[in-house]
Design an enzyme around this catalytic site. Structure first.
Site, PDB file in Angstrom:
ATOM      1  N   HIS A  22       2.270   1.607   3.711  1.00 58.67           N
ATOM      2  CA  HIS A  22       2.223   1.524   2.250  1.00 58.67           C
ATOM      3  C   HIS A  22       0.765   1.428   1.841  1.00 58.67           C
ATOM      4  CE1 HIS A  22       6.493   1.056   2.144  1.00 58.67           C
ATOM      5  NE2 HIS A  22       6.389   0.138   3.098  1.00 58.67           N
ATOM      6  N   TYR A  34      -2.931   3.272  -6.372  1.00 58.94           N
ATOM      7  CA  TYR A  34      -2.873   4.157  -5.203  1.00 58.94           C
ATOM      8  C   TYR A  34      -4.184   4.883  -4.898  1.00 58.94           C
ATOM      9  CZ  TYR A  34       2.122   3.276  -5.744  1.00 58.94           C
ATOM     10  OH  TYR A  34       3.351   2.654  -5.849  1.00 58.94           O
ATOM     11  N   ASN A  64       5.283   6.984   5.107  1.00 56.50           N
ATOM     12  CA  ASN A  64       5.264   6.225   3.867  1.00 56.50           C
ATOM     13  C   ASN A  64       6.530   6.630   3.124  1.00 56.50           C
ATOM     14  OD1 ASN A  64       4.978   5.041   1.391  1.00 56.50           O
ATOM     15  ND2 ASN A  64       2.798   5.528   1.174  1.00 56.50           N
TER      16      ASN A  64
HETATM   17  C1  DHK Z   1       4.475   3.898  -2.567  1.00 54.52           C
HETATM   18  C2  DHK Z   1       5.462   3.991  -3.497  1.00 54.52           C
HETATM   19  O1  DHK Z   1       5.707   5.163  -4.075  1.00 54.52           O
HETATM   20  C3  DHK Z   1       6.240   2.826  -3.942  1.00 54.52           C
HETATM   21  O2  DHK Z   1       7.565   3.166  -4.317  1.00 54.52           O
HETATM   22  C4  DHK Z   1       6.252   1.718  -2.910  1.00 54.52           C
HETATM   23  C5  DHK Z   1       4.257   2.659  -1.783  1.00 54.52           C
HETATM   24  C6  DHK Z   1       4.852   1.427  -2.429  1.00 54.52           C
HETATM   25  C7  DHK Z   1       2.803   2.516  -1.364  1.00 54.52           C
HETATM   26  O3  DHK Z   1       2.180   1.476  -1.602  1.00 54.52           O
HETATM   27  O4  DHK Z   1       2.289   3.457  -0.751  1.00 54.52           O
HETATM   28  O5  DHK Z   1       6.854   0.569  -3.466  1.00 54.52           O
END
Ligand code: DHK
Length: 154
Positions: A103, A26, A77
């Site tokens: 996402h 992330y 999101n």
């Molecule tokens: C963020 C999340 O917390 C996951 O549960 C999703 C998503 C993906 C992201 O890629 O921002 O599966």
């Protein structure tokens, strides 16, 4: 100010942990960084951003109910609720405005369970795998879409 109404920026569970949560997936930017980035882009277009993050499905749904009649579009999101929540999907259609599902990661290149989204069928557009830039892309898209809807035919 533009003629485009406020855009609701919704972030679901665990996104308050951006920056420290699995940075290899992330990234290192925090949610505040993301909100500031979207805010700067919005300001350039004269558009207002209303941002809200919650780890609670109920709180996200209530926020959508409160938004009825007050917003022009939604950037969301839904995080983990993407793959589980019929109730969030049902609430998302209530304001009856364009929705962009974002996402940060490419959910299609990860575990199988992340490939299904309850939100995608009711979204106008879906962004995945662009990192936090996906939020900016979503806003630019909405500005373009909503701006063109405002245009008066010659
Ligand atoms: C963020 C999340 O917390 C996951 O549960 C999703 C998503 C993906 C992201 O890629 O921002 O599966």
């Amino acid at each position: 100010m533009s003629d485009i109404g406020p855009i609701l920026l919704l972030n679901g569970p665990n996104l308050n942990m951006l920056g420290v949560r699995q940075p290899e997936v992330y990234g290192r930017e925090t949610l505040s960084d993301v909100v500031a980035l979207v805010g700067e882009t919005a300001a350039r277009h004269g558009v207002q951003i209303v941002d809200f993050q919650s780890n609670s499905e109920e709180a996200l749904i209530n926020r959508l109910h409160e938004s009825l009649g007050n917003i022009a579009g939604i950037i969301i999101n839904p995080a983990g609720f993407t793959h589980t929540s019929v109730a969030l999907r049902d609430a998302l259609v209530i304001p009856d405005v364009p929705i962009v599902e974002v996402h940060i990661s490419n959910v299609h290149a990860r575990e199988e369970f992340r490939r299904h989204s309850y939100v995608s069928p009711i979204a106008t557009a879906v962004v995945a795998g662009m990192g936090t830039f996906g939020y900016v892309a979503a806003l630019e898209f909405l500005v373009r879409l909503l701006g063109s809807q405002d245009e008066v035919a010659p």
